[in-house]
Design a protein around this motif. Structure first.
Motif, PDB file in Angstrom:
ATOM      1  N   SER A 176       0.809  -1.216   0.000  1.00 46.31           N
ATOM      2  CA  SER A 176       0.000   0.000   0.000  1.00 46.31           C
ATOM      3  C   SER A 176       0.846   1.272   0.000  1.00 46.31           C
ATOM      4  O   SER A 176       0.356   2.354  -0.319  1.00 46.31           O
ATOM      5  CB  SER A 176      -0.940   0.012   1.207  1.00 46.31           C
TER       6      SER A 176
ATOM      7  N   ARG B 222      -9.883   0.456   3.964  1.00 45.12           N
ATOM      8  CA  ARG B 222      -9.788  -0.830   3.272  1.00 45.12           C
ATOM      9  C   ARG B 222      -9.537  -1.947   4.265  1.00 45.12           C
ATOM     10  O   ARG B 222      -9.074  -1.733   5.393  1.00 45.12           O
ATOM     11  CB  ARG B 222      -8.664  -0.795   2.231  1.00 45.12           C
ATOM     12  N   LEU B 223      -9.849  -3.155   3.820  1.00 45.10           N
ATOM     13  CA  LEU B 223      -9.575  -4.334   4.632  1.00 45.10           C
ATOM     14  C   LEU B 223      -8.078  -4.510   4.781  1.00 45.10           C
ATOM     15  O   LEU B 223      -7.306  -4.198   3.874  1.00 45.10           O
ATOM     16  CB  LEU B 223     -10.190  -5.575   3.978  1.00 45.10           C
TER      17      LEU B 223
ATOM     18  N   GLU C 273      -7.889  -2.661  -2.250  1.00 44.48           N
ATOM     19  CA  GLU C 273      -7.997  -4.049  -1.796  1.00 44.48           C
ATOM     20  C   GLU C 273      -7.673  -5.029  -2.930  1.00 44.48           C
ATOM     21  O   GLU C 273      -7.038  -6.071  -2.706  1.00 44.48           O
ATOM     22  CB  GLU C 273      -9.410  -4.305  -1.272  1.00 44.48           C
TER      23      GLU C 273
ATOM     24  N   ASN D 209      -4.530  -6.713   5.119  1.00 41.37           N
ATOM     25  CA  ASN D 209      -4.036  -7.882   4.392  1.00 41.37           C
ATOM     26  C   ASN D 209      -4.496  -9.179   5.049  1.00 41.37           C
ATOM     27  O   ASN D 209      -4.830 -10.155   4.363  1.00 41.37           O
ATOM     28  CB  ASN D 209      -2.508  -7.855   4.329  1.00 41.37           C
TER      29      ASN D 209
ATOM     30  N   TYR E 199     -14.252  -6.083  -4.610  1.00 40.12           N
ATOM     31  CA  TYR E 199     -13.413  -5.267  -3.733  1.00 40.12           C
ATOM     32  C   TYR E 199     -13.116  -3.910  -4.360  1.00 40.12           C
ATOM     33  O   TYR E 199     -13.228  -3.726  -5.571  1.00 40.12           O
ATOM     34  CB  TYR E 199     -12.089  -5.989  -3.451  1.00 40.12           C
TER      35      TYR E 199
ATOM     36  N   LEU F  79      -8.148  -9.723   4.143  1.00 41.02           N
ATOM     37  CA  LEU F  79      -8.249 -10.135   2.741  1.00 41.02           C
ATOM     38  C   LEU F  79      -7.825 -11.590   2.566  1.00 41.02           C
ATOM     39  O   LEU F  79      -8.461 -12.358   1.838  1.00 41.02           O
ATOM     40  CB  LEU F  79      -7.363  -9.240   1.871  1.00 41.02           C
TER      41      LEU F  79
END
Length: 424
Positions: free
Chosen positions: A77, A253-254, A390, A256, A386, A259
């Motif tokens: 990210s 965002r979710l 993501e 890692n 997503y 995810l």
């Protein structure tokens, strides 16, 4: 144009065909250097007959690839995707050219010194592979499925292309002095040129395509920071920063971990696909298939058939409307197909021991077809639903498991040497 495309923004469709072609070429560049090493294995077996080149070089390559992708996936990210991918393609270009220089400096001689140099260059390929493949899959995961399909088809085409060129150069130089060496060097020169083309395409062509700009702006509006340099290269600066700043809560965002937990079946499936494939390809095909009527062409033909059918497996998704019954989207169906492939292990063992070359060619073709098909099924299905950041993160995580499977498969490939005379 499909019916679903009619309601899409015009920019969403502009340049799509050009983007598909560019992604295909970039896919070739992501693997052509390594496939060059695999495909000229017959030359390295001549130069380094006692060092198991196909197995050792693969084992050197994979830890660097796996370690690099693990670090990059964790920090994805915060990483500038443009710089990451350009560094990878430049590394490929330099490494492939260094293979030619190394051979010229040693005049095709063997020995431990040149072999260590060869291993060092292969290690740089591992770094470049993780840098490019994770970066490109993550980047393309936030775009339309056709682009990642085209990129994956390019990966397979790299193998098919290198195998075809290797067969042609082997035939062209067979009667000349040092024919094997001359063919290998011509081969590496072509690969170097392809890598330089990829550097140019990714730096100057790809970011300026309307469809690419559309998806990157969309990802930026959803909070992605990895696309900013690519947007700047396309002449779009600070376009979505104000929107992101106004309502950052929408862009949470979710993690890692979240995810990965939501997609653990896809990740494990990719791992298992490549554990099986790399436990057979290329080491087993070079060293465990015995002598047959094709002689020293036999291993090259097997490698070529695997690469060709891997390409078919990855490319057919672009015509999926014609073969919908083959397109797996059920998560349980994909897992069942992946686990079923392990029946190929006893099939290859008994075919090598008792079968003729026709059966081995058929098995190798099926190995390539299923490898390509199942890989694309997962990589095009998993990112759906997503947001851009993501999708990018998930693409990197899936490549991490893919490379992990390759590493495990390469290690397991050595088990085929148990009980073999003169194995070490």
């Amino acid at each position: 144009m499909s019916v679903s495309d009619e309601n899409q923004p015009p920019e969403r469709l502009q340049g799509k065909n050009q983007a598909v072609v560019v992604c295909f070429i970039l896919g070739i560049g992501s693997l052509v250097s390594w496939n060059s090493m695999v495909t000229i294995g017959d030359y390295y077996y001549q130069v380094f007959p006692d060092y198991h080149p196909s197995r050792v070089l693969t084992l050197v390559y994979q830890p660097f690839a796996l370690g690099t992708i693990a670090i990059l996936a964790y920090h994805e990210s915060k990483i500038d995707t443009r710089r990451r991918n350009l560094i990878g393609y430049v590394l490929f270009s330099i490494g492939t050219f260094l293979l030619i220089l190394l051979d010229m400096a040693t005049r095709g001689g063997g020995g431990i010194g040149p072999y260590i140099g060869l291993c060092a260059i292969v290690a740089s390929f591992g770094l470049a592979d993780a840098t490019v493949q994770g970066g490109m899959v993550g980047d393309l995961s936030l775009m339309c499925p056709e682009l990642i399909q085209s990129f994956m088809a390019g990966l397979a085409a790299a193998g098919a292309l290198t195998s075809t060129l290797r067969l042609l150069t082997k035939a062209a130089f067979k009667s000349s002095n040092e024919g094997l060496r001359k063919g290998a060097m011509l081969f590496l020169a072509i690969s170097t040129f392809i890598e330089l083309v990829c550097v140019f395409l990714y730096a100057y062509v790809f970011p300026k395509l309307p469809i690419v700009k559309y998806y990157r702006r969309k990802a930026a509006s959803e909070g992605s920071k990895t696309v900013s340099a690519d947007l700047a290269a396309a002449g779009i600066q600070n376009q979505n920063q104000s929107e992101v700043a106004e309502d950052d809560s929408k862009n949470l965002r979710l993690s890692n971990k979240e995810l990965l937990l939501q997609n653990i079946d896809y990740a494990v499936d990719l791992f298992l696909i490549y554990v099986l494939t790399l436990s057979i390809f290329p080491g087993f095909l070079y060293e465990n298939t015995g002598e047959h009527g094709l002689g020293d062409w036999y291993a090259l033909v097997l490698i070529a058939m695997y690469n060709f059918w891997d390409l078919i497996g990855k490319y057919h998704h672009n015509t999926s409307s014609l073969v919908k019954f083959l397109k797996l989207e059920s998560r349980k169906g994909i897992t069942l197909a992946v686990v079923s492939r392990f029946l190929l292990v006893p099939a290859f063992y008994f075919t090598a021991k008792y079968g003729d070359q026709g059966w081995m060619i058929m098995l190798t073709s099926f190995l390539g077809l299923t490898n390509g098909h199942l890989t694309v099924c997962i990589l095009t299905t998993a990112p759906r639903g997503y947001k851009g950041p993501e999708q990018n993160a998930l693409g990197n995580l899936l490549v991490l498991f893919l490379l992990g499977g390759i590493f495990a498969g390469v290690a397991l490939d050595w088990l085929w040497l148990i009980g073999k005379k003169n194995a070490f």
